[in-house]
Design a protein around this motif. Structure first.
Motif, short mmCIF file in Angstrom:
data_model
loop_
_atom_site.label_atom_id
_atom_site.label_comp_id
_atom_site.label_asym_id
_atom_site.label_seq_id
_atom_site.Cartn_x
_atom_site.Cartn_y
_atom_site.Cartn_z
N GLY A 172 29.65 40.87 34.59
CA GLY A 172 30.44 41.93 35.22
C GLY A 172 30.19 42.07 36.70
O GLY A 172 31.12 42.27 37.48
N THR A 173 28.94 41.97 37.13
CA THR A 173 28.60 42.10 38.54
C THR A 173 29.29 41.00 39.36
O THR A 173 29.86 41.27 40.42
N LEU A 198 36.28 40.27 42.65
CA LEU A 198 37.43 41.15 42.81
C LEU A 198 37.41 41.83 44.17
O LEU A 198 38.46 42.01 44.80
N ALA A 199 36.22 42.21 44.65
CA ALA A 199 36.10 42.83 45.97
C ALA A 199 36.51 41.86 47.07
O ALA A 199 37.11 42.26 48.07
N LEU A 200 36.21 40.56 46.89
CA LEU A 200 36.57 39.56 47.90
C LEU A 200 38.08 39.42 48.07
O LEU A 200 38.56 39.15 49.17
N VAL A 201 38.83 39.61 47.01
CA VAL A 201 40.29 39.45 47.10
C VAL A 201 41.03 40.78 47.35
O VAL A 201 42.23 40.77 47.59
N SER A 202 40.30 41.89 47.29
CA SER A 202 40.97 43.18 47.53
C SER A 202 41.18 43.40 49.03
O SER A 202 40.47 42.84 49.87
N GLU A 203 42.14 44.23 49.36
CA GLU A 203 42.50 44.47 50.77
C GLU A 203 41.40 45.19 51.53
O GLU A 203 41.14 44.90 52.69
N ASP A 204 40.72 46.17 50.88
CA ASP A 204 39.71 46.94 51.60
C ASP A 204 38.29 46.42 51.37
O ASP A 204 37.33 47.00 51.86
N GLY A 205 38.12 45.34 50.58
CA GLY A 205 36.81 44.73 50.39
C GLY A 205 35.92 45.43 49.37
O GLY A 205 34.72 45.16 49.30
N THR A 206 36.49 46.36 48.59
CA THR A 206 35.71 47.01 47.54
C THR A 206 36.32 46.67 46.18
O THR A 206 37.50 46.36 46.07
N ALA A 207 35.49 46.77 45.18
CA ALA A 207 35.96 46.50 43.82
C ALA A 207 36.95 47.58 43.40
O ALA A 207 36.71 48.77 43.64
N PRO A 208 38.06 47.20 42.78
CA PRO A 208 39.10 48.17 42.43
C PRO A 208 38.77 49.04 41.22
O PRO A 208 39.52 49.96 40.91
N SER A 253 35.31 50.56 38.41
CA SER A 253 33.86 50.68 38.19
C SER A 253 33.40 49.64 37.17
O SER A 253 34.20 49.06 36.44
N GLU A 254 32.09 49.47 37.13
CA GLU A 254 31.51 48.50 36.20
C GLU A 254 31.81 48.89 34.75
O GLU A 254 32.18 48.05 33.94
N SER A 255 31.68 50.19 34.42
CA SER A 255 31.94 50.62 33.05
C SER A 255 33.40 50.43 32.67
O SER A 255 33.72 50.02 31.55
N SER A 256 34.33 50.65 33.60
CA SER A 256 35.75 50.43 33.33
C SER A 256 36.03 48.94 33.11
O SER A 256 36.83 48.57 32.24
N LEU A 257 35.36 48.10 33.88
CA LEU A 257 35.52 46.66 33.72
C LEU A 257 35.07 46.23 32.34
O LEU A 257 35.78 45.49 31.64
N TYR A 258 33.89 46.70 31.90
CA TYR A 258 33.38 46.31 30.59
C TYR A 258 34.27 46.82 29.46
O TYR A 258 34.49 46.14 28.46
N ARG A 259 34.81 48.05 29.61
CA ARG A 259 35.74 48.58 28.61
C ARG A 259 36.99 47.70 28.53
O ARG A 259 37.48 47.38 27.46
N PHE A 260 37.51 47.31 29.69
CA PHE A 260 38.70 46.46 29.74
C PHE A 260 38.42 45.11 29.07
O PHE A 260 39.22 44.62 28.27
N LEU A 261 37.29 44.49 29.40
CA LEU A 261 36.95 43.19 28.82
C LEU A 261 36.84 43.27 27.30
O LEU A 261 37.36 42.41 26.59
N LYS A 262 36.19 44.33 26.82
CA LYS A 262 36.03 44.48 25.38
C LYS A 262 37.37 44.70 24.70
O LYS A 262 37.67 44.09 23.67
N LYS A 263 38.20 45.55 25.27
CA LYS A 263 39.51 45.86 24.69
C LYS A 263 40.41 44.62 24.64
O LYS A 263 41.17 44.43 23.69
N GLN A 264 40.32 43.77 25.65
CA GLN A 264 41.16 42.58 25.74
C GLN A 264 40.57 41.37 25.01
O GLN A 264 41.17 40.30 25.00
N GLY A 265 39.37 41.54 24.41
CA GLY A 265 38.74 40.42 23.72
C GLY A 265 38.19 39.38 24.67
O GLY A 265 38.19 38.19 24.37
#
Length: 183
Positions: free
Chosen positions: A16-17, A23-33, A35-47
């Motif tokens: 995740g890190t 993701l931060a490297l490709v975003s316009e403002d240089g920050t991750a779009p 949170s880490e917990s949202s990312l892990y929830r998304f990954l789990k939900k999408q398999g």
């Protein structure tokens, strides 16, 4: 979402890190779009978790197209029977199953589980239904015997063994035998 999925599928070991950093490297403002917990929830939900992506895929179900193309054979423990002199003795079911038709060319209970038992069962199956092209068996001692190899070669049967430590096919036909004989 598509970028996360592509990155994770490219390398399921990517944590995740690392994903958030990319993701931060490709975003316009240089920050991750997110949170880490949202990312892990998304990954789990999408398999898309590492465990889900690296899990073994199911085995393809294979079935012979014609009768006598593939026979499967196995031995299993049968009921205990009374001995003449007293006491009980374990019996063993030796059975041969046609893969395409699910017909049982021969099955019989025997007093032992040796090579002679298998050869007798095979002899009676061939007498009843003809010679199969292949005999699919596990890696038991009797199925690996030189005598069975020679007999198979002399009558034109290819002896095929399950891959070691992958008895899925053997379990399939053993459960079929158990349901047919009510054991």
């Amino acid at each position: 979402a598509q970028l996360i999925e592509r990155l994770k599928r490219e390398n399921p070991h990517r944590n995740g890190t690392t994903l958030l950093r990319e993701l931060a490297l490709v975003s316009e403002d240089g920050t991750a779009p997110l949170s880490e917990s949202s990312l892990y929830r998304f990954l789990k939900k999408q398999g898309l978790t590492k465990r889900q992506l690296l899990a073994k895929t199911g085995y393809k179900k294979f079935e012979a197209e014609f009768a006598n193309q593939i026979w499967q054979s196995d031995l299993m423990y049968g009921p205990y029977l009374e001995r003449e002199g007293g006491g009980k003795r374990q019996s063993f079911l030796c059975a041969i199953l046609d893969d395409a038709s699910r017909l049982i060319p021969h099955a019989q209970f025997y007093a032992d589980q040796g090579l002679e038992t298998l050869l007798d069962c095979l002899r009676q199956a061939i007498a009843a239904r003809g010679v199969p092209i292949r005999l699919y068996v596990d890696n038991g001692k009797i199925y690996r015997s030189r005598q069975l190899e020679r007999i198979g070669a002399s009558v034109g049967i290819l002896i095929v063994h399950t891959p070691p430590y992958q008895p899925e096919r053997s379990e399939e036909h053993t459960s079929e035998l158990q349901s047919r004989f009510g054991i």
